[in-house]
Design a protein around this motif. Sequence first.
Motif, mmCIF file in Angstrom:
data_model
loop_
_atom_site.group_PDB
_atom_site.id
_atom_site.type_symbol
_atom_site.label_atom_id
_atom_site.label_comp_id
_atom_site.label_asym_id
_atom_site.label_seq_id
_atom_site.Cartn_x
_atom_site.Cartn_y
_atom_site.Cartn_z
ATOM 1 N N ARG A 162 -1.904 -10.647 -7.867
ATOM 2 C CA ARG A 162 -0.771 -10.094 -8.542
ATOM 3 C C ARG A 162 -1.003 -9.926 -10.039
ATOM 4 O O ARG A 162 -0.698 -8.845 -10.613
ATOM 5 C CB ARG A 162 0.699 -10.717 -8.102
ATOM 6 N N PHE A 168 -3.699 -7.144 -10.423
ATOM 7 C CA PHE A 168 -3.189 -5.736 -10.325
ATOM 8 C C PHE A 168 -2.135 -5.347 -11.422
ATOM 9 O O PHE A 168 -1.938 -4.199 -11.669
ATOM 10 C CB PHE A 168 -2.755 -5.348 -9.050
ATOM 11 N N MET A 210 -4.595 -3.341 -2.363
ATOM 12 C CA MET A 210 -3.328 -3.048 -3.110
ATOM 13 C C MET A 210 -2.302 -2.864 -2.065
ATOM 14 O O MET A 210 -1.133 -3.232 -2.266
ATOM 15 C CB MET A 210 -3.512 -1.856 -4.052
ATOM 16 N N ALA A 228 1.162 -4.945 -1.831
ATOM 17 C CA ALA A 228 2.532 -4.179 -1.794
ATOM 18 C C ALA A 228 3.288 -4.641 -0.651
ATOM 19 O O ALA A 228 4.583 -5.107 -0.760
ATOM 20 C CB ALA A 228 2.547 -2.778 -1.624
ATOM 21 N N TYR A 250 2.713 -0.944 -6.328
ATOM 22 C CA TYR A 250 1.218 -1.033 -6.027
ATOM 23 C C TYR A 250 0.763 0.170 -4.858
ATOM 24 O O TYR A 250 -0.257 0.842 -4.791
ATOM 25 C CB TYR A 250 0.795 -2.194 -5.278
#
Length: 392
Positions: A131, A134, A177, A181, A189
Amino acid sequence: MSLSLFSFLMTAPAAMAPPAQAAMPQPAAILADTRRVAEWQLANRTNWATMPAARKSVQEVRDWQQATFWVALTELANRDSAYAKPLLDLGRAEKWQMGDLPFHADDQLIGQAWLWAAQNGEGEEAVLPIRAYFDNVLSKRPTIGLEFVPVAPGKGTSTCTDRWCWCDALFMAPPTMLRLAKATGDKRYADFVHEEWKATTDYLFDPSEQLYFRDSRFFDMRDAKGRKLFWSRGNGWVMGGLVRLLQVLDKTDPQRHYYEKLFKDMSAKLVTLQKADGYWPASLLDQDQGTPPESSGTAFFTYAFAWGVDNGLLDRATYEPAAVRGWAALGRAVQPDGMLGWVQQVGDRPDSVSAKETQFYGSGAYLLAGTAMYDLAKKRSPEADAIRKSVR
């Protein structure tokens, strides 16, 4: 006939000779073959002699070359829990970190394995580094163009790789990603994935051929016979990425139709390019007799077809026989010791292959194909057929 082609045909009869008509193997046999390749790769993690063209980065477990295998091993672990331990041990040793490059898709693939670990006992500890990685991508989102301009003459790297400017990236980053999400409930994301995937596709997808160019350098490139160059493994990365994206994209998601259509359109083209021996050629439009077997692209397409049929996206009568032929071809590429041979080495375009050369990503693609074929075969077994007939 050229001397090189003659030599190839003399040394590759096992990989070239297809059975008269491949039949769907038993599920247990598929799983046993898949385990065999996985066991060889686990036992030969540092056998660099089988990977002569590998970059030194292959020794980094979080690099895409190894990460493809570890991500695929999660699928085998879902069907055989004995394979969970090496994955969890690896993640703990790596402290659930991503790759070192802050925006490069290749360094994001390993996150799929860590997210699997989070769902299989490791919890939030395995999610936090992904997390943070990203969140940095989103906060400093690159806006560079997608044209692939080498950083130096003859080099296969470009500053555009901070975005998904090469088709391989669609396997590496988007499914990671999208899984993040889903795990966090953070829609940002997923929004990023949909925007960037479409930008890449608008740029690299050839609608007349229903295939992806590897990157912009190949738009005007042609082979000796004037054919466009569509790299088998490059398009295999895309098909594998589509599967892994569709696996987690909610069926009611308004974006899903876009990906399903792309998956079906590419499949419709690819099924016409499978050779009689079950392989796809390294250069997809090169249908000349005597093209050598290539197992990494073939494994990704077999994975996609098997999964697509099993999940009702692809017509069974058309694509199941192609998946079965692909799996049979892959079986002929496995060497007596369990090593998957005929894997084209690291590159960005069609190149030579050898029975004695493999790569982590080849084994990974084989595991993905094997687990998808296993699921498909279970539903086609005599027991499953009996159940279906009993409820009609």
